[in-house]
Design an enzyme around this catalytic site. Structure first.
Site, PDB file in Angstrom:
ATOM      1  N   ASP A 167      41.469  46.611  49.427  1.00 11.69           N
ATOM      2  CA  ASP A 167      40.729  46.987  47.977  1.00 11.69           C
ATOM      3  C   ASP A 167      39.388  47.024  48.264  1.00 11.69           C
ATOM      4  OD1 ASP A 167      43.509  46.818  47.657  1.00 11.69           O
ATOM      5  OD2 ASP A 167      43.392  45.122  46.084  1.00 11.69           O
TER       6      ASP A 167
ATOM      7  N   CYS B 149      43.971  39.425  45.999  1.00 14.86           N
ATOM      8  CA  CYS B 149      44.641  40.377  46.786  1.00 14.86           C
ATOM      9  C   CYS B 149      44.794  40.061  48.001  1.00 14.86           C
ATOM     10  CB  CYS B 149      44.337  41.854  46.367  1.00 14.86           C
ATOM     11  SG  CYS B 149      44.732  42.363  44.878  1.00 14.86           S
TER      12      CYS B 149
ATOM     13  N   LYS C 145      48.673  50.439  46.181  1.00 10.09           N
ATOM     14  CA  LYS C 145      49.472  49.135  45.551  1.00 10.09           C
ATOM     15  C   LYS C 145      49.430  49.082  44.153  1.00 10.09           C
ATOM     16  CE  LYS C 145      46.626  45.638  47.325  1.00 10.09           C
ATOM     17  NZ  LYS C 145      46.215  44.927  45.965  1.00 10.09           N
TER      18      LYS C 145
HETATM   19  N1  TIU Z   1      42.077  43.153  44.735  1.00  9.31           N
HETATM   20  C1  TIU Z   1      42.055  42.194  44.022  1.00  9.31           C
HETATM   21  O1  TIU Z   1      41.791  40.978  44.440  1.00  9.31           O
HETATM   22  N2  TIU Z   1      42.418  42.263  42.741  1.00  9.31           N
HETATM   23  C2  TIU Z   1      42.040  41.540  41.491  1.00  9.31           C
HETATM   24  O2  TIU Z   1      42.327  41.888  40.771  1.00  9.31           O
HETATM   25  N3  TIU Z   1      41.145  40.469  42.125  1.00  9.31           N
HETATM   26  C3  TIU Z   1      40.441  39.681  41.276  1.00  9.31           C
HETATM   27  O3  TIU Z   1      39.847  38.611  41.717  1.00  9.31           O
HETATM   28  N4  TIU Z   1      40.420  39.986  39.919  1.00  9.31           N
END
Ligand code: TIU
Length: 229
Positions: free
Chosen positions: A27, A165, A132
């Site tokens: 991500d 994530c 995802k």
């Molecule tokens: N990619 C991921 O970690 N999504 C989140 O929402 N992370 C947060 O720390 N909010």
């Protein structure tokens, strides 16, 4: 004959073969790393994530040189939000939720400017991109199939955020039998104490979730070893 490398990791050396190892880059999207995206609308200081970008890039370059399979994930939803769990949809301040309009387009929607990867971490040809709907990359995706088709047994992790994530995906992977290592400086959190806790909990109890090591230890292993099995 395949190369075997031993990395000076915690809680003990991590042994892997590049031929059966993938890098899962989680991500690294504008929505988490830049102002105006999902990370910021959640109230976070997104500048905290900046230092891991250059290390994540070095990790990918090292992986490309050594022939590792590379998977990029993005947390992004269909425009009609049909793939978005209600638990995600209903959280947050109204007007600043997933699917709402933001400075980089609709928040966390696939195809919008904010959902794209940051410039330094664009996937290259031949690398997999997984979109995802969950925090974990195995939930409702074809990640398992991609890894199984290539005989992948070991996974190296980078990306953001460490405790959301990245940790979710690493735990999913550990439960599926993959030997997982989190590259310590290729990941970051909006909360330094959460990152530190995740590193410690992964490698506690004899590596209950896996291993951790900084990128320099992987590089050192590949420069000084190269035994064949
Ligand atoms: N990619 C991921 O970690 N999504 C989140 O929402 N992370 C947060 O720390 N909010």
């Amino acid at each position: 004959m395949s190369e075997i490398l031993d990395v000076n990791a915690l809680p003990y050396p991590y042994r892997f073969s590049p031929a059966t190892t993938a890098i899962i880059m989680i991500d690294m999207q504008r929505d988490f790393l830049l102002g105006g995206g999902f990370g910021e609308v959640l109230g976070n200081d997104v500048s905290r994530l900046a230092p891991c970008v250059s290390v994540a890039r070095e990790l990918l370059e090292w992986g490309r040189q050594h022939g590792l399979y590379i998977v990029h994930t993005k947390e992004a939803h269909a425009a009609d939000l049909s793939d978005c769990p209600l638990s995600k949809l209903n959280r947050g301040t109204p007007g600043m939720r997933i699917g709402d309009d933001g400075p980089m387009g609709r928040i966390l929607i696939d195809g919008e400017v904010g959902s794209d990867f940051v410039e330094d971490l664009r996937p290259q040809e031949g690398e997999a991109v997984i979109c995802k709907p969950g925090k974990g990359a195995f939930y409702a995706t074809n990640l398992s199939g991609l890894l199984e088709a290539r005989g992948i047994t070991h996974l190296l992790f980078g990306g953001v955020t460490t405790e959301v994530c990245v940790q979710s995906t690493m735990r999913e992977a550990n439960d599926r039998g993959y030997e997982c290592l989190l590259v310590e400086d290729a990941t970051e959190s909006y909360f330094p104490e959460f990152k530190q806790s995740v590193l410690e909990m992964i490698r506690a109890q004899g590596g209950i979730v896996g291993w951790t090591a900084p990128l320099s230890r992987l590089v050192l292993a590949s420069e000084t070893q190269g035994r064949h099995a």
